[in-house]
Design a protein around this motif. Structure first.
Motif, PDB file in Angstrom:
ATOM      1  N   ALA A  72       0.839  -1.204   0.000  1.00  0.00           N
ATOM      2  CA  ALA A  72       0.000   0.000   0.000  1.00  0.00           C
ATOM      3  C   ALA A  72       0.868   1.246   0.000  1.00  0.00           C
ATOM      4  O   ALA A  72       1.860   1.328   0.711  1.00  0.00           O
ATOM      5  N   ASP A  73       0.487   2.201  -0.805  1.00  0.00           N
ATOM      6  CA  ASP A  73       1.160   3.494  -0.875  1.00  0.00           C
ATOM      7  C   ASP A  73       0.980   4.214   0.463  1.00  0.00           C
ATOM      8  O   ASP A  73      -0.150   4.401   0.918  1.00  0.00           O
ATOM      9  N   PRO A  74       2.072   4.635   1.125  1.00  0.00           N
ATOM     10  CA  PRO A  74       1.948   5.297   2.431  1.00  0.00           C
ATOM     11  C   PRO A  74       1.059   6.549   2.387  1.00  0.00           C
ATOM     12  O   PRO A  74       0.366   6.838   3.368  1.00  0.00           O
ATOM     13  N   ALA A  75       1.033   7.262   1.278  1.00  0.00           N
ATOM     14  CA  ALA A  75       0.172   8.447   1.170  1.00  0.00           C
ATOM     15  C   ALA A  75      -1.305   8.045   1.214  1.00  0.00           C
ATOM     16  O   ALA A  75      -2.121   8.738   1.814  1.00  0.00           O
ATOM     17  N   ARG A  76      -1.646   6.905   0.611  1.00  0.00           N
ATOM     18  CA  ARG A  76      -3.038   6.436   0.658  1.00  0.00           C
ATOM     19  C   ARG A  76      -3.399   5.957   2.057  1.00  0.00           C
ATOM     20  O   ARG A  76      -4.527   6.145   2.506  1.00  0.00           O
ATOM     21  N   VAL A  77      -2.455   5.325   2.739  1.00  0.00           N
ATOM     22  CA  VAL A  77      -2.716   4.891   4.109  1.00  0.00           C
ATOM     23  C   VAL A  77      -2.995   6.105   4.988  1.00  0.00           C
ATOM     24  O   VAL A  77      -3.931   6.119   5.783  1.00  0.00           O
ATOM     25  N   LYS A  78      -2.203   7.148   4.832  1.00  0.00           N
ATOM     26  CA  LYS A  78      -2.421   8.391   5.593  1.00  0.00           C
ATOM     27  C   LYS A  78      -3.780   8.990   5.249  1.00  0.00           C
ATOM     28  O   LYS A  78      -4.528   9.413   6.130  1.00  0.00           O
ATOM     29  N   ARG A  79      -4.099   9.031   3.961  1.00  0.00           N
ATOM     30  CA  ARG A  79      -5.393   9.571   3.537  1.00  0.00           C
ATOM     31  C   ARG A  79      -6.539   8.759   4.136  1.00  0.00           C
ATOM     32  O   ARG A  79      -7.545   9.323   4.574  1.00  0.00           O
ATOM     33  N   LEU A  80      -6.381   7.441   4.163  1.00  0.00           N
ATOM     34  CA  LEU A  80      -7.403   6.582   4.756  1.00  0.00           C
ATOM     35  C   LEU A  80      -7.619   6.940   6.219  1.00  0.00           C
ATOM     36  O   LEU A  80      -8.755   7.112   6.660  1.00  0.00           O
ATOM     37  N   THR A  81      -6.564   7.067   6.969  1.00  0.00           N
ATOM     38  CA  THR A  81      -6.722   7.383   8.383  1.00  0.00           C
ATOM     39  C   THR A  81      -7.346   8.754   8.579  1.00  0.00           C
ATOM     40  O   THR A  81      -8.100   8.960   9.520  1.00  0.00           O
ATOM     41  N   ASP A  82      -7.070   9.690   7.672  1.00  0.00           N
ATOM     42  CA  ASP A  82      -7.682  11.020   7.755  1.00  0.00           C
ATOM     43  C   ASP A  82      -9.183  10.977   7.466  1.00  0.00           C
ATOM     44  O   ASP A  82      -9.936  11.821   7.946  1.00  0.00           O
ATOM     45  N   LEU A  83      -9.625   9.998   6.677  1.00  0.00           N
ATOM     46  CA  LEU A  83     -11.042   9.882   6.321  1.00  0.00           C
ATOM     47  C   LEU A  83     -11.886   9.201   7.396  1.00  0.00           C
ATOM     48  O   LEU A  83     -13.115   9.305   7.388  1.00  0.00           O
TER      49      LEU A  83
END
Length: 124
Positions: free
Chosen positions: A19-30
């Protein structure tokens, strides 16, 4: 925030590094304050490209680089998988407005993800 970032990688074996770390961060922000991740997966969609999928206690999320598919569990009509352990799997989540179609998912990961969605549908 560091604790939340670790959660998706710990849920299903083999996700770390996929998983792309930027997408993981975005997921947690959502995530909403009362929302918990039940399963995560990675795959590919012909429409959106590489995806990070999350099944929470409230919805199914699919994050691409720019796009987001958000299907509340109460609106999921059904979830289905196909494929095998050698070729990999495909996953389909049908909702009233969106249908999420994802391929190139490791077979066990797809099965676990679908089971988490079904469990969420049953309790929604």
């Amino acid at each position: 925030m560091a604790e939340l970032l670790a959660v998706p990688h710990d849920l299903l074996p083999g996700l770390a590094g996929q998983a792309d770390p930027a997408r993981v961060k975005r997921l947690t922000d959502l995530l909403r304050p009362d929302e918990r991740i039940r399963a995560v997966a990675t795959g590919r969609s012909t429409a959106q490209g590489e995806l990070l999928l999350a099944a929470t206690n409230r919805r199914v999320l699919a994050l691409a680089t720019e796009d987001l598919v958000d299907i509340p569990l109460a609106e999921v009509a059904y979830v289905a998988t196909s494929g095998d352990s050698r070729a990999g799997a495909a996953l389909v989540v049908h909702g009233p407005r969106d249908s999420l179609r994802v391929a190139a998912i490791p077979f066990r990961m797809a099965q676990g993800f679908a089971a988490a969605v079904r469990m969420g549908i049953a309790s929604a």
